[in-house]
Structure formats: C-alpha cells, structure tokens
Design a protein around this motif. Structure first.
Motif, PDB file in Angstrom:
ATOM      1  N   SER A   1      39.259  42.063  16.756  1.00  0.00           N
ATOM      2  CA  SER A   1      39.438  40.624  16.974  1.00  0.00           C
ATOM      3  C   SER A   1      39.436  39.818  15.681  1.00  0.00           C
ATOM      4  O   SER A   1      39.881  38.669  15.671  1.00  0.00           O
ATOM      5  CB  SER A   1      38.332  40.102  17.893  1.00  0.00           C
ATOM      6  N   SER A   2      38.929  40.382  14.581  1.00  0.00           N
ATOM      7  CA  SER A   2      38.911  39.679  13.298  1.00  0.00           C
ATOM      8  C   SER A   2      40.233  39.903  12.575  1.00  0.00           C
ATOM      9  O   SER A   2      40.656  41.034  12.377  1.00  0.00           O
ATOM     10  CB  SER A   2      37.744  40.168  12.430  1.00  0.00           C
ATOM     11  N   LYS A   3      40.860  38.806  12.153  1.00  0.00           N
ATOM     12  CA  LYS A   3      42.188  38.902  11.547  1.00  0.00           C
ATOM     13  C   LYS A   3      42.156  39.483  10.140  1.00  0.00           C
ATOM     14  O   LYS A   3      43.046  40.228   9.742  1.00  0.00           O
ATOM     15  CB  LYS A   3      42.826  37.514  11.517  1.00  0.00           C
ATOM     16  N   GLU A   4      41.133  39.116   9.361  1.00  0.00           N
ATOM     17  CA  GLU A   4      41.143  39.417   7.926  1.00  0.00           C
ATOM     18  C   GLU A   4      39.870  40.154   7.512  1.00  0.00           C
ATOM     19  O   GLU A   4      38.787  39.888   8.034  1.00  0.00           O
ATOM     20  CB  GLU A   4      41.256  38.103   7.141  1.00  0.00           C
TER      21      GLU A   4
ATOM     22  N   ALA B   1      30.767  38.334  11.899  1.00  0.00           N
ATOM     23  CA  ALA B   1      32.220  38.375  12.068  1.00  0.00           C
ATOM     24  C   ALA B   1      32.707  37.208  12.921  1.00  0.00           C
ATOM     25  O   ALA B   1      32.022  36.760  13.860  1.00  0.00           O
ATOM     26  CB  ALA B   1      32.625  39.697  12.713  1.00  0.00           C
ATOM     27  N   THR B   2      33.872  36.699  12.562  1.00  0.00           N
ATOM     28  CA  THR B   2      34.528  35.653  13.348  1.00  0.00           C
ATOM     29  C   THR B   2      35.924  36.139  13.719  1.00  0.00           C
ATOM     30  O   THR B   2      36.360  37.209  13.287  1.00  0.00           O
ATOM     31  CB  THR B   2      34.642  34.349  12.538  1.00  0.00           C
ATOM     32  N   ASP B   3      36.629  35.330  14.474  1.00  0.00           N
ATOM     33  CA  ASP B   3      38.013  35.684  14.802  1.00  0.00           C
ATOM     34  C   ASP B   3      38.892  35.657  13.557  1.00  0.00           C
ATOM     35  O   ASP B   3      39.914  36.341  13.492  1.00  0.00           O
ATOM     36  CB  ASP B   3      38.577  34.718  15.848  1.00  0.00           C
ATOM     37  N   ASP B   4      38.489  34.850  12.561  1.00  0.00           N
ATOM     38  CA  ASP B   4      39.291  34.718  11.345  1.00  0.00           C
ATOM     39  C   ASP B   4      39.057  35.847  10.346  1.00  0.00           C
ATOM     40  O   ASP B   4      39.990  36.317   9.700  1.00  0.00           O
ATOM     41  CB  ASP B   4      39.011  33.376  10.662  1.00  0.00           C
TER      42      ASP B   4
ATOM     43  N   PHE C   1      36.187  39.262   8.804  1.00  0.00           N
ATOM     44  CA  PHE C   1      35.010  40.137   8.843  1.00  0.00           C
ATOM     45  C   PHE C   1      34.634  40.456   7.402  1.00  0.00           C
ATOM     46  O   PHE C   1      35.478  40.908   6.624  1.00  0.00           O
ATOM     47  CB  PHE C   1      35.316  41.430   9.604  1.00  0.00           C
TER      48      PHE C   1
ATOM     49  N   LYS D   1      35.269  46.744  10.924  1.00  0.00           N
ATOM     50  CA  LYS D   1      35.920  45.481  11.280  1.00  0.00           C
ATOM     51  C   LYS D   1      36.387  45.518  12.738  1.00  0.00           C
ATOM     52  O   LYS D   1      37.135  46.413  13.135  1.00  0.00           O
ATOM     53  CB  LYS D   1      37.118  45.220  10.369  1.00  0.00           C
ATOM     54  N   PRO D   2      35.957  44.536  13.521  1.00  0.00           N
ATOM     55  CA  PRO D   2      36.433  44.500  14.913  1.00  0.00           C
ATOM     56  C   PRO D   2      37.903  44.111  14.975  1.00  0.00           C
ATOM     57  O   PRO D   2      38.415  43.384  14.110  1.00  0.00           O
ATOM     58  CB  PRO D   2      35.547  43.410  15.551  1.00  0.00           C
TER      59      PRO D   2
END
Length: 408
Positions: free
Chosen positions: A297-300, A28-31, A33, A294-295
């Motif tokens: 912090s992940s947008k999408e 996962a990234t900030d952008d 998941f 999905k965390p």
C-alpha cells in the motif's frame, strides 16, 4: 532451519522492538515507507539458549571527508548500523570496566578481572577480559556494504553495467582502495569505501564488509577499549544475515581464509591477537523496517535519517552523527559512543584503577592521535598494518579527527 541463528536474530529484533518510537523510522503511510539497516551484537554463554543483546544500532550514513577535521571527536564519522552496534558494544565494555574498577565488590556477567599471571608485560595494560565461556554473534538486517554485497547490488540494478572508475576529487588518481561501492562491478574481493552512490559527498570510510573483515584480526575492540580489555575473547563467532541477503560465495570471498583473507589465515600476533574468521549463517527472520518489509500500500520507499544506539546502559537517537535535536558541532550533542566521550571514559577507568605508569605514559600527550601512534598500541597497530597490507590492500586511513582528551 538454523535454530541458533534464528534465536540470535530474534534477540536483536526483540530488543529493537522494545525501544520507544522516537528511535525508529516513522510509521508507514500510503505515500511512503521508511527503511533503515539494523545490526546487533549478542552474547551467548556456552551455547545455552539464553542470548543477551549487548548492543544494537541502526543507520546508513557517514561523515564526508571535508568535515572530519572539524568533528573533533564529537561527531561520529561512520554511522552505518554495523559500526554503530560495534561502537555501542565498546561503550558497554568500558562502562562495565568502570563499574568493576570503582568497587571490588562489583561483578559483571560479561567481563572479569584478569589474574596476575595473565597480564601483559606492560604494567596495568588490559586488566580485564571477556568471560571465557561467552561467544559473541552479530545479526545484521542487510548484507554489509562493500564486497559481501556486490552480487546483490548488481542484481538490483536496472542497468547492470558497472560504473566506470572516475577520478577522486582529492588531487590524485584513484587506487583500488578508493573505489565506491557501485564502481567497477567486475572488481571483486577489493577494499571499497562509503558511500556507494556517485552523487553523495566523498568519504574515506571503508565499507562495512572491509571493516568486519579487519575485525577478524583486530577483534571487536576499539583502540581505547583495547587499553582495558584483552582481545583474545573479543572476536565474532558468527555473522547472521537474512536468507535474502546471504550470498554464500560472496561472503566466502570477502571474509574467509579461502578468499581474500588467505594471506593472514592461521596468523597469531602478540597481545592476544589472532585471525578469527567468523561463520556466516542465514535466518528466515526479517526486520520490520527493512526495505523488503515495505507494504504494497505504500507508494515510495525512503531511507530513514534516524540512527538508533542501544546497549544496557544507554539509548540514543542520532541525526547526522550527533544527538537528535542538537546543532552541528555542539559539544552537548555528542553521542555517548563518539570518540571523544569514549576516550574520556577510558581515562576515568584508568584513574579509578590507579595505574600510575600507564597514566604517566598517557599524560605525556593529551592528543588521541599521538596516543594511537605510541608504544601502548604497538601490538594492535602491527596487526592492523599487516592485515591491511597483506589481505586488505588499498586500505587508506581516514585521518584528521584529532582531539584532546581529559577524564570525565
């Protein structure tokens, strides 16, 4: 708390966690998941507390109908997680049969050689069976697509208005068995096809709900495995779903004899086949790559295109139904669980067993569709025909993937 359901779920989840990163969605990234469904089949001996994961699969795609003919058995037609897990389970059984067939000294904790008095009247048919003291269970991280998940699907819609029934791009009016997963929400207890999305390519692959419902009649065995293994002990005892995915009345309608399977309740057929309804049980354990994980912090939320395949004999990562990194229709990209390689391995087992009448019958044709329509599969075909006519009406065969088979 359902201790056994949690234990079986943890067995599948733990096996998946042990796989290398290349078999999994990206971290996962900030952008975004990435999520993917997971299914696995577990064997439990006499309800003991030592379950063993025999297979697992991830994935959520299938082959468009206009590409089936060119697949020639090398490409999977359906790589939804449940179907990958079942195919990997069949590969495991065939590999175990091959090891038993090549040496009388070999043994298996899962299958056994059948005694002479157990054999079918057809010489050499189904020389193996799953051990009598084993139970088979399936864990899935998502409700199976199709009828068992309709309520969940409706609940998730921003606009819960059912899609209208359109015309299939196949030159004929759509029958109930050709409804996509999201069409006509008001129609429940019917056969649906994949994929659910209206903008996806057309397929004739039936939903996982429908395929699992049929497996209660035909067993978990695929056509080629049914030549080697008797189906009597090859039925699921339970399907285990996360609590959030388990809609009791939907599962009752979809799978149970009190629902749409009532016409085949208590049925028994020749060849060891019978209607074996599985129980659906819930677990509180969630898959780390489910959409619900999905965390914040992940947008999408995105889907993963990697399908993982595992059994104790193989590990594979697939993209679009073939080995990751291989070109479309490249034979070297054929998965171990594709139809071509599974049928080839089945012939290896039969050759090692030295069953001349059976091999002679098969050698009269080298094409798999002719074998499936032969007397060798009469019992299995009768079960499938009656179940789809009486309980799963609207079932349409996904033909076209015919190919030649040779041992090796």
């Amino acid at each position: 708390m359902d201790y056994q359901a949690d234990q079986i779920a943890n067995t599948v989840l733990g096996t998946y966690d042990s796989l290398p990163a290349k078999y999994k969605p990206v971290k996962a990234t900030d952008d975004f998941f990435q999520w993917v469904p997971l299914s696995g089949i577990v064997a439990v001996e006499n309800n003991e507390q030592h379950p063993k994961c025999l297979s697992l699969g991830t994935g959520m795609k299938c082959l468009p109908v206009n590409q089936v003919a060119e697949a020639k058995g090398f490409v999977l037609r359906d790589w939804h997680a449940e179907i990958v897990a079942i195919r990997a389970f069949n590969h495991f059984l065939i590999q175990e049969c091959l090891e038993l067939a090549t040496s009388p000294a070999n043994t298996s904790t899962i299958i056994r050689r059948r005694e002479a008095h157990e054999h079918s009247a057809a010489e050499g048919l189904q020389p193996f069976a799953i051990h009598n003291d084993l139970q088979l269970h399936m864990y899935s991280s998502e409700a199976p697509c199709g009828d068992a998940s309709m309520e969940l699907l409706m609940e998730a819609q921003v606009d819960a208005t059912p899609w209208p029934i359109d015309q299939l791009h196949l030159g004929r009016k759509k029958s109930p068995g050709l409804l996509r997963g999201r069409e006509s929400f008001a129609e429940l207890g019917i056969v649906r096809r994949k994929p659910a999305r209206a903008d996806s390519p057309q397929t004739l692959s039936k939903s996982c709900s429908d395929k699992l419902a049929l497996k209660q009649c035909t067993s978990l065995l695929s056509s080629c495995t049914s030549l080697l293994v008797n189906p009597a002990n090859a039925y699921l005892e339970t399907l285990i779903l996360p609590q959030s995915q388990c809609v009791e009345h939907a599962c009752e309608r979809c799978f149970r004899p009190s629902g749409r399977m009532q016409p085949v309740a208590n049925k028994q057929w020749k060849g060891g086949y019978a209607f074996h309804p599985f129980k659906v049980r819930a677990t509180n354990h969630e898959f780390s790559f489910s959409r619900r994980s999905k965390p914040a912090s992940s947008k999408e939320l995105r889907t993963s295109n990697i399908a993982a395949v595992y059994n104790p004999h193989i590990k594979e990562a697939l993209i679009l139904g073939r080995l990751q990194g291989r070109q479309k229709l490249d034979p070297k990209g054929a998965s171990a669980i594709c139809s071509k390689r599974m049928w080839n391995m089945t012939l290896q087992v039969l050759a090692a067993l030295g069953t001349p009448k059976l091999l002679q019958s098969i050698s009269e044709s080298s094409r798999v569709q002719e074998w499936k329509n032969s007397a060798l599969f009469a019992d299995r075909q009768r079960v499938k025909a009656e179940a789809t006519a009486e309980a799963l009406s609207g079932w349409i065969r996904n033909n076209g993937d015919d190919f030649e088979v040779e041992p090796g």
